[in-house]
Design an enzyme around this catalytic site. Structure first.
Site, PDB file in Angstrom:
ATOM      1  N   THR A 314      42.299  68.624  26.805  1.00 59.85           N
ATOM      2  CA  THR A 314      43.431  68.279  27.417  1.00 59.85           C
ATOM      3  C   THR A 314      43.081  67.533  28.751  1.00 59.85           C
ATOM      4  OG1 THR A 314      43.505  70.501  28.966  1.00 59.85           O
ATOM      5  CG2 THR A 314      44.178  70.565  26.435  1.00 59.85           C
ATOM      6  N   CYS A 315      44.269  67.115  29.256  1.00 64.48           N
ATOM      7  CA  CYS A 315      44.340  66.243  30.376  1.00 64.48           C
ATOM      8  C   CYS A 315      44.498  67.187  31.588  1.00 64.48           C
ATOM      9  CB  CYS A 315      45.223  64.952  30.289  1.00 64.48           C
ATOM     10  SG  CYS A 315      46.833  65.584  29.959  1.00 64.48           S
ATOM     11  N   ASP A 316      44.194  68.378  31.411  1.00 64.33           N
ATOM     12  CA  ASP A 316      44.175  69.273  32.514  1.00 64.33           C
ATOM     13  C   ASP A 316      42.878  69.508  33.234  1.00 64.33           C
ATOM     14  OD1 ASP A 316      44.263  71.923  33.927  1.00 64.33           O
ATOM     15  OD2 ASP A 316      46.177  72.046  33.411  1.00 64.33           O
ATOM     16  N   GLY A 317      43.000  69.287  34.378  1.00 58.55           N
ATOM     17  CA  GLY A 317      41.348  69.384  35.136  1.00 58.55           C
ATOM     18  C   GLY A 317      40.906  70.654  35.145  1.00 58.55           C
ATOM     19  N   ASN A 357      50.065  69.714  25.495  1.00 59.68           N
ATOM     20  CA  ASN A 357      49.318  68.359  25.308  1.00 59.68           C
ATOM     21  C   ASN A 357      49.739  68.234  23.611  1.00 59.68           C
ATOM     22  OD1 ASN A 357      46.364  67.470  26.960  1.00 59.68           O
ATOM     23  ND2 ASN A 357      48.582  67.386  27.686  1.00 59.68           N
TER      24      ASN A 357
END
Length: 368
Positions: A314-317, A357
């Site tokens: 996902t684009c979560d850090g 996402n």
């Protein structure tokens, strides 16, 4: 390692990744092992660990009951043929409407740790059995509960007496934390329960010692027989007449029965570190890698290995699985390669998000 039945499934099927495969025969065998090591006890499988209908049926096939946390889990268990009296409502945090729902559907055992909740149980589930959950100071587990649940021993004494006055059948409960590698934790809990019961002057109808029994991920843990020996010794040492035991294992019943198949999405060098990104991460099945609490093992294609930082898609850090926990994978690993995540039957599919996402919940295939 994954069961032979799982290996045959993987050899003959190629569903899109990621997915979880569970061999329910191993679930049934594990419940029977608990019954052998803890005779005359009542096992209530923690449904939250993996609520798949086939898993529930496997628990039933071995004579187990269920630890449920709300109306949805009650409904799921009853739908698979569980008797209402085999259900224990183990969540201390519940609405009055949920208590009433449980009682209307035949549930007669509840857990509490607060006066307001206890009075709600007496009102909406009159005459039921109730376990007062104590907070006990035990060795650290992989995923401790902190101070969210459980009352002090002094509060437990008061709640036991109040439960009796309200017409409920009183017992005690404690939980030593999930994935607890130190059996002495149960001795501490049982000793505390004995002191509380003696001070309250009330004989216990039952003692719920929770779950928390560890399984081997990367590090060895005691065998179930070793856990059971400590529990038996503690009961004999602290209780003149031991109460009937209730156990609520989840991980120890279903984790080793499951394997996740995942695909490598990307391999990239970030400075001197090799990052490997999988199509499964913290939000679609591997929530227990938060704080790197559960160190899963991997099956890969073999060959020379080197260290990696492992991350989700996902684009979560925060979707990083292992940045500090040592993890080595083949140096030749490339996008499209597949890996197996072992001992992944518990707290994976049940923790995956609905569509973060746009990723669908973790698909599960159960072998019956």
């Amino acid at each position: 390692m994954s069961s032979e039945r799982i290996r045959r499934f993987l050899a003959g099927q190629a569903p899109p990744t990621p997915f979880l495969v569970v061999d329910t025969a191993l679930v049934t065998a594990r419940v029977r092992e608990f019954a052998a090591e803890f005779p005359h006890s009542r096992l209530c499988y923690a449904v939250k660990a993996n609520p798949e209908p086939a898993v529930l049926r496997a628990v039933l096939a071995a004579g187990g009951g269920f630890d449920v946390a709300g109306p949805a889990e009650i409904t799921a268990c009853l739908a698979e043929g569980a008797a209402p009296e085999s259900l224990s409502y183990g969540n201390p945090i519940k609405k009055a409407a949920d208590i009433a729902f449980a009682f209307e559907h035949g549930v007669r055992e509840f857990t509490t740790d607060a006066e307001s909740d206890l009075r709600q149980i007496a009102r909406h589930a009159p005459g039921s059995a109730v376990s007062v959950r104590m907070l006990v100071e035990t060795p650290a587990s992989a995923t401790p509960f902190g101070r969210k649940f459980g009352c002090t021993p002094a509060e437990a004494v008061a709640l036991l007496r109040l439960a009796t006055d309200l017409g409920l059948t009183p017992g005690l409960a404690f939980h030593v934390g999930s994935q607890q590698p130190d059996p002495s934790a149960w001795d501490t809990g049982i000793a505390t329960a004995a002191k509380v019961a003696a001070e309250a002057g009330i004989p216990l109808a039952h003692l719920n010692i929770g779950g928390g029994f560890g399984i081997r991920y990367r590090d060895p843990v005691p065998s179930l027989a070793e856990y059971a020996a400590v529990v038996r010794a503690a009961l004999a040492a602290h209780f003149p007449t031991p109460p009937r035991l209730v156990l609520e294992p989840g991980r120890a019943v279903v984790a080793e029965a499951g394997l996740i198949r995942t695909e490598v999405v990307l391999v990239a060098w970030r400075g001197e570190h090799r990052w490997v990104y999988l199509d499964i991460g913290r939000y679609n099945g591997l929530a227990e890698t938060e704080n790197e609490a559960i160190p899963y093992r991997f099956e890969d294609g073999g060959g020379e290995r080197g260290p990696v930082i492992l991350a989700g898609p996902t684009c979560d850090g925060d979707d990083v699985l292992y940045q500090h926990t040592p993890c080595e994978l083949p140096l030749a690993l490339a996008p499209g390669d597949q890996l197996g995540i072992l001992d992944a039957g518990a707290y994976t599919a049940s923790y995956s998000s609905v569509a973060f996402n746009g990723i669908e919940p973790l698909r599960t295939y159960c072998l019956e």
